[in-house]
Design a protein around this motif. Structure first.
Motif, PDB file in Angstrom:
ATOM      1  N   ASP A 144      -2.646  -5.789  -6.112  1.00  0.00           N
ATOM      2  CA  ASP A 144      -2.927  -5.994  -7.537  1.00  0.00           C
ATOM      3  C   ASP A 144      -2.448  -4.809  -8.367  1.00  0.00           C
ATOM      4  O   ASP A 144      -1.837  -4.979  -9.437  1.00  0.00           O
ATOM      5  N   LEU A 145      -2.731  -3.581  -7.914  1.00  0.00           N
ATOM      6  CA  LEU A 145      -2.318  -2.382  -8.654  1.00  0.00           C
ATOM      7  C   LEU A 145      -0.802  -2.300  -8.754  1.00  0.00           C
ATOM      8  O   LEU A 145      -0.253  -1.910  -9.797  1.00  0.00           O
ATOM      9  N   LEU A 146      -0.104  -2.686  -7.682  1.00  0.00           N
ATOM     10  CA  LEU A 146       1.351  -2.676  -7.691  1.00  0.00           C
ATOM     11  C   LEU A 146       1.886  -3.603  -8.780  1.00  0.00           C
ATOM     12  O   LEU A 146       2.767  -3.223  -9.564  1.00  0.00           O
ATOM     13  N   ASP A 147       1.353  -4.811  -8.837  1.00  0.00           N
ATOM     14  CA  ASP A 147       1.817  -5.777  -9.836  1.00  0.00           C
ATOM     15  C   ASP A 147       1.482  -5.297 -11.250  1.00  0.00           C
ATOM     16  O   ASP A 147       2.312  -5.405 -12.163  1.00  0.00           O
ATOM     17  N   GLN A 148       0.275  -4.773 -11.444  1.00  0.00           N
ATOM     18  CA  GLN A 148      -0.142  -4.309 -12.775  1.00  0.00           C
ATOM     19  C   GLN A 148       0.720  -3.140 -13.253  1.00  0.00           C
ATOM     20  O   GLN A 148       1.121  -3.082 -14.417  1.00  0.00           O
ATOM     21  N   LEU A 149       1.007  -2.227 -12.348  1.00  0.00           N
ATOM     22  CA  LEU A 149       1.820  -1.078 -12.746  1.00  0.00           C
ATOM     23  C   LEU A 149       3.242  -1.510 -13.064  1.00  0.00           C
ATOM     24  O   LEU A 149       3.849  -1.038 -14.040  1.00  0.00           O
ATOM     25  N   SER A 150       3.787  -2.422 -12.297  1.00  0.00           N
ATOM     26  CA  SER A 150       5.139  -2.911 -12.548  1.00  0.00           C
ATOM     27  C   SER A 150       5.236  -3.577 -13.918  1.00  0.00           C
ATOM     28  O   SER A 150       6.170  -3.318 -14.685  1.00  0.00           O
TER      29      SER A 150
ATOM     30  N   PHE B 206       0.836  -1.200   0.000  1.00  0.00           N
ATOM     31  CA  PHE B 206       0.000   0.000   0.000  1.00  0.00           C
ATOM     32  C   PHE B 206       0.875   1.257   0.000  1.00  0.00           C
ATOM     33  O   PHE B 206       0.644   2.202  -0.770  1.00  0.00           O
ATOM     34  N   VAL B 207       1.900   1.283   0.859  1.00  0.00           N
ATOM     35  CA  VAL B 207       2.766   2.462   0.951  1.00  0.00           C
ATOM     36  C   VAL B 207       3.524   2.674  -0.351  1.00  0.00           C
ATOM     37  O   VAL B 207       3.732   3.811  -0.788  1.00  0.00           O
ATOM     38  N   ALA B 208       3.934   1.580  -1.009  1.00  0.00           N
ATOM     39  CA  ALA B 208       4.613   1.725  -2.307  1.00  0.00           C
ATOM     40  C   ALA B 208       3.699   2.404  -3.319  1.00  0.00           C
ATOM     41  O   ALA B 208       4.120   3.298  -4.072  1.00  0.00           O
ATOM     42  N   CYS B 209       2.445   1.984  -3.345  1.00  0.00           N
ATOM     43  CA  CYS B 209       1.482   2.629  -4.247  1.00  0.00           C
ATOM     44  C   CYS B 209       1.244   4.081  -3.847  1.00  0.00           C
ATOM     45  O   CYS B 209       1.175   4.980  -4.698  1.00  0.00           O
TER      46      CYS B 209
END
Length: 994
Positions: free
Chosen positions: A787-793, A730-733
């Motif tokens: 999920d958003l972290l993986d998709q953005l990566s 969460f913090v990474a996002c």
């Protein structure tokens, strides 16, 4: 007197800035003989000449060359009965230097119209014409630097020291000025049997140059003409060859002749004083001095003299005068004032007496003082009448005055602003102190006088910054009520660590105005690491009877394309009024006001109600620190403790991906050594890594990792513990979101003022959701961020740009949901992150057309209107008002880059006035000009986003630039309009434009 005008005769000049140049341009018997000069914001910008037999190519090129040397006018227009012919000022070989417009094609808002010039649209259309790199100041400064290098570098230098080379070039400049202005012309040389400088140099006659200098010294008594310092007869042919190339306008780097000849009869005095930048190139790194660009000097002098009823008897002092450009600019303004008041030119003796009575300076650097004297002498000699010239040469009682030791204090004792032997610094006799003082953090053994004075005066000296001591000591030189205008490093004003200085300054003087020029940092001072702020204050105690009353203006202008036309523009759109007491409480409101509006302040305070990341780290016992330190001096740690870890290079994290790329891991570089291990717990487990630097768009380069590896101190890390991977993701996002970008732009000193970087303290200041303080179960909805972290990566790594854009938008909305941002709060966050962050501190002329300066598209204007109307109607509903509100953008009727938003207020049951609705923007602008300026031209570009009210009809005049057409701008306009209407303000009650 408006800032924009078409000046057609010398009688119309009055006390305008650049009065001397305007007289030269419009003198019917002068070398230009222009028919008119168009001023934009009081800056001469376009020259007009009547077409005719005297305007063949050779004659036009001669005028262009003189204008190029004058370094002020941006284009030349030659008009006849059939055509308008426009010419570039610089010599351009690779592109056309002329443009023709037929009389039948001339139209309002078209090519070379007032609107195209005022809006700087012409700069985009003909960018090569206005590239600052082609200007005489850039060419001359570059040539001087190349000359010093040619003379002093190599295995066998032609001249032993930089100082000698610089003095030699200074003599060349001064003698060239005297010759080109006819002061040491043909008759003078014939009378004294002297040769012309360039001819003597070309023929390698050094003894002849010595004789010329000796005679000039005798006749003019100039401090800069001491023949004892340089014997030209002793100089080698190589030296004279380099000087010959310089005078022959050969590019000393390329050997080509690709620019106009230098004409020192036209080059402005302020520019020549700018040779200080070259003369003290090595010294300035030591004493903290920087060349003051002319456009900045003019702005500072404008602040110093603004609002004074009379300049009669004014005494001006610069205790760190450097090149003398501020004193030179001030003295020229005083001469113009006296001549306008008397209605005639001042005689040479009157000029000398005025100089001796009004202008004073000092500097610890003797060469700097000589440059200042040189610059002021040039002012005295400017446009001398023949009778005055003869008097100066023949009358033994009329000589250039001795300035050094009289008006100018020089040297380590008398020239030191902090020395008790400085005759001016503690005199309390000056009306104005204006300076660009040294910017330097003092070492322990440096500047003992400054440190001693600061200690005795109990001055707050953050980081031992000498400019802070200088600012507070100015009160000792000023009369009570006198003005100080200082060009200071912005760090002293807005950096959190420097709050004590600003507080003390506010207590000791009355702040009137701060002009934060941070956005111009990289185009005002190409080599400076720090931005500047102009501080304007009165020498009156800010704290009186235990209170700090009153307010001051805070300006934060943004770099725009007008800078390419030699203008540093202040728009009221970038102005706020703050209480003096507010800066005693702290300087965070200054930082917020740089980009923020009232709605941004409100959102900031609401977000402060959330806990900070620092609180979460403390409560949850998370670790945050930098990586290991490489070898530093004698400090050594056991590198074997890290030998089992892979190593992540700092550069590998400078990407758009929110996940660390494990393919970039390398073996730990044991041979580089280690000074300290760092927190070894941060080398494994769920953690966020971030480098010191952000992207140029202010995005934190945060990357999630959970595999073991170490990293150096160029990387910070936040470790969450093994059971908190969802929180880490969460913090990474969050760190990659628009909300964090927005927060940094609103609060971060480094983001606004220095460079794209982020500190640990700024990361810790970020607001976080309350649940992060709790050790209980993680909220259910937090899983979306994994999920958003993986998709953005994946999107970043596979260069799927549209997918990346879509994922980022969903990520932002998810973060907005976490913080429960309202629709309007989402607007102001998104607009700042999307546009303003892309427009920070342009580095060059080519970057001046930033995203906020771009033209809005139709969809942008439509979105603006929807947001504007919705907000206005909400205001009316809250106020329990009645009737209707409508808004539309009026048709322009031409290519004028201005739009008019028409707001119509209608009482219940009233019918619309169709006649008003169909009027064009042009008709409304003409009507406003008629009402405001009795029919004369009004520069709406200098006062963008201005609201005019006629009864129930309201008009908002807006340049067609994106910064005025965002949804956030719509909210700001609606707030301002409602505030004005609710206070009963109106432009002209019941009157409507015809």
């Amino acid at each position: 007197m408006t800032g924009d005008a078409l000046v057609t005769s010398v009688d119309q000049i009055g006390q305008r800035p650049y009065a001397t140049e305007l007289r030269d341009l419009l003198d019917p018997k002068g070398s230009y003989q222009c028919a008119a000069v168009f001023l934009v914001e009081n800056t001469p910008t376009i020259c007009f000449k009547d077409g005719g037999t005297s305007t063949n190519k050779e004659a036009i090129d001669a005028v262009r060359q003189r204008l190029w040397n004058q370094n002020l006018i941006s284009a030349l227009l030659v008009c006849d009965d059939l055509t308008l012919n426009a010419f570039a000022i610089p010599k351009i070989d690779e592109s056309p230097a002329a443009e023709t417009v037929k009389k039948t094609e001339i139209r309002s808002g078209g090519p070379w119209s007032a609107a195209e010039i005022q809006s700087s649209e012409v700069q985009q259309r003909l960018s090569d014409w206005f590239d600052p790199i082609r200007r005489v100041d850039r060419q001359l400064i570059r040539q001087l630097g190349s000359a010093v290098t040619s003379l002093t570098r190599g295995k066998k230098p032609l001249i032993a020291s930089d100082a000698q080379a610089k003095m030699l070039l200074a003599q060349i400049m001064f003698i060239s000025y005297l010759e080109h202005r006819g002061i040491a012309g043909d008759e003078y040389r014939e009378l004294h049997r002297l040769g012309k400088l360039h001819e003597l140099v070309r023929s390698k006659n050094g003894a002849g140059v010595d004789a010329l200098i000796k005679q000039l010294k005798h006749d003019f008594n100039g401090d800069f003409l001491e023949p004892s310092e340089i014997r030209w007869a002793d100089l080698s042919p190589g030296v004279l060859g380099t000087v010959d190339d310089f005078l022959s306008r050969v590019d000393l780097r390329t050997g080509q002749r690709d620019f106009w000849n230098y004409d020192f009869s036209q080059i402005p005095v302020e520019l020549l004083s700018g040779i200080y930048e070259i003369f003290l190139e090595s010294d300035r790194k030591i004493d903290g001095a920087y060349y003051t660009p002319r456009v900045l000097a003019e702005l500072a002098i404008q602040q110093a003299f603004d609002g004074l009823e009379s300049l009669k008897g004014i005494k001006v002092y610069d205790g760190a005068c450097g090149s003398g450009i501020l004193l030179t600019t001030a003295f020229r303004r005083l001469v113009s004032y006296e001549e306008a008041t008397l209605g005639r030119n001042l005689a040479i003796q009157e000029r000398i007496e005025l100089l001796q009575a009004t202008v004073f300076g000092g500097d610890i650097n003797p060469i700097a003082c000589r440059v200042t004297a040189f610059s002021l002498y040039l002012c005295l000699l400017e446009n001398l009448a023949p009778a005055d010239l003869a008097k100066l040469q023949e009358d033994s009682n009329c000589k250039l005055p001795q300035l050094i030791g009289e008006n100018i204090a020089q040297g380590a004792e008398k020239g030191d602003f902090f020395s008790t032997k400085n005759a001016f610094a503690d005199s309390s006799t000056f009306d104005i102190v204006i300076s660009n003082p040294p910017w330097r953090e003092l070492a322990k053994d440096e500047a003992p006088n400054a440190l001693d004075w600061a200690g005795k005066a109990k001055v707050q000296l953050p980081h031992r910054q000498i400019a802070a001591a200088y600012a507070l000591k100015c009160t000792r030189a000023l009369k009570t009520g006198g003005r100080m205008v200082l060009i200071l490093p912005t760090s002293l004003i807005t950096a959190p660590s420097n709050e004590p200085f600003l507080q003390q300054l506010t207590v000791r003087v009355k702040l009137d105005r701060l002009i934060n020029l941070s956005d111009f940092r990289r185009i005002l001072f190409a080599k400076a690491e720090h931005a500047c702020t102009i501080v304007c204050a009165r020498n009156e105690a800010g704290l009186a009877d235990g209170r700090i009353d009153g307010s001051f203006e805070y300006w934060s202008p943004k770099a725009d394309i007008s800078f390419a036309l030699n203008r540093l523009t202040l728009h009221t759109y970038d102005r706020v009024v703050l209480s003096r007491a507010s800066v005693v409480a702290g300087n965070n409101e200054l930082r917020r006001s740089f980009w923020g509006s009232s709605r941004d302040h409100s959102l900031y305070h609401r977000l402060l109600n959330f806990p900070s990341l620092k609180e979460a780290i403390s409560t949850r016992k998370w670790a945050i620190a930098k990586g290991y330190h490489k070898v530093d001096g004698n400090k050594i740690a056991d590198a074997r403790l890290l030998a089992d870890f892979d190593y992540m290079p700092t550069d590998a994290l400078n990407t758009a991906s929110p996940v660390a790329d494990l393919s970039k891991l390398k073996p730990f570089p044991v041979d580089d050594g280690v000074a300290s291990i760092g927190n070894i717990d941060l080398y494994s487990g769920p953690r966020i890594l971030f480098t010191d630097g952000t992207s140029v768009q202010m995005e934190v380069r945060a990357a999630y990792a959970d595999q073991p590896f170490c990293f150096s101190s160029g990387v910070g890390a936040l470790g969450f513990g093994r059971d908190n991977a969802p929180i880490a993701k969460f913090v990474a996002c969050y760190l990659r979101s628009s909300l964090v970008k927005y927060w940094l732009m609103l609060t971060s000193y480094t983001a606004q003022t220095e460079r794209a970087r982020v500190t640990l303290s700024e990361i810790k200041s970020l607001p976080v959701p309350s649940w992060m303080l709790s050790k209980s179960a993680i909220p259910v909805g937090i899983g979306i961020f994994s999920d958003l972290l993986d998709q953005l990566s994946v999107a970043v790594n596979q260069a799927q740009h549209e997918v990346e854009k879509n994922v980022r938008a969903r990520l932002d909305e998810a973060i907005f949901d976490v913080f429960k941002l309202s629709p309007n709060e989402r607007i102001i966050v998104s607009d700042m992150a999307r546009l303003n962050a892309e427009s920070l501190q342009p580095t060059s002329y080519s970057e001046l057309f930033t995203p906020i300066q771009s033209h809005p598209e139709r969809k942008d204007i439509s979105a603006y209107l929807d947001t504007f109307l919705e907000s206005l109607r909400l205001w009316v509903t809250k106020a329990e008002g009645a009737g209707t509100i409508d808004a539309s953008v009026l048709t322009r009727g031409d290519r004028t880059p201005l739009d008019v938003v028409h707001v119509r207020l209608q009482a219940p049951g009233a019918t619309a006035d169709a006649d008003i609705q169909v009027k064009s923007a042009r008709a409304i602008l003409e009507a406003i000009s008629k009402r405001l300026a009795f029919g004369s031209q009004v520069d709406f570009f200098a006062m963008p986003n201005t609201i005019f009210v006629w009864g129930n009809d309201i008009y908002i005049v807006k340049p067609r630039r994106m910064r005025f057409w965002t949804k956030a701008a719509a909210l700001r306009d609606a707030d301002e309009l409602y505030a004005r209407l609710s206070s009963g303000w109106s432009f002209s009650k019941g009157a409507r434009p015809n």
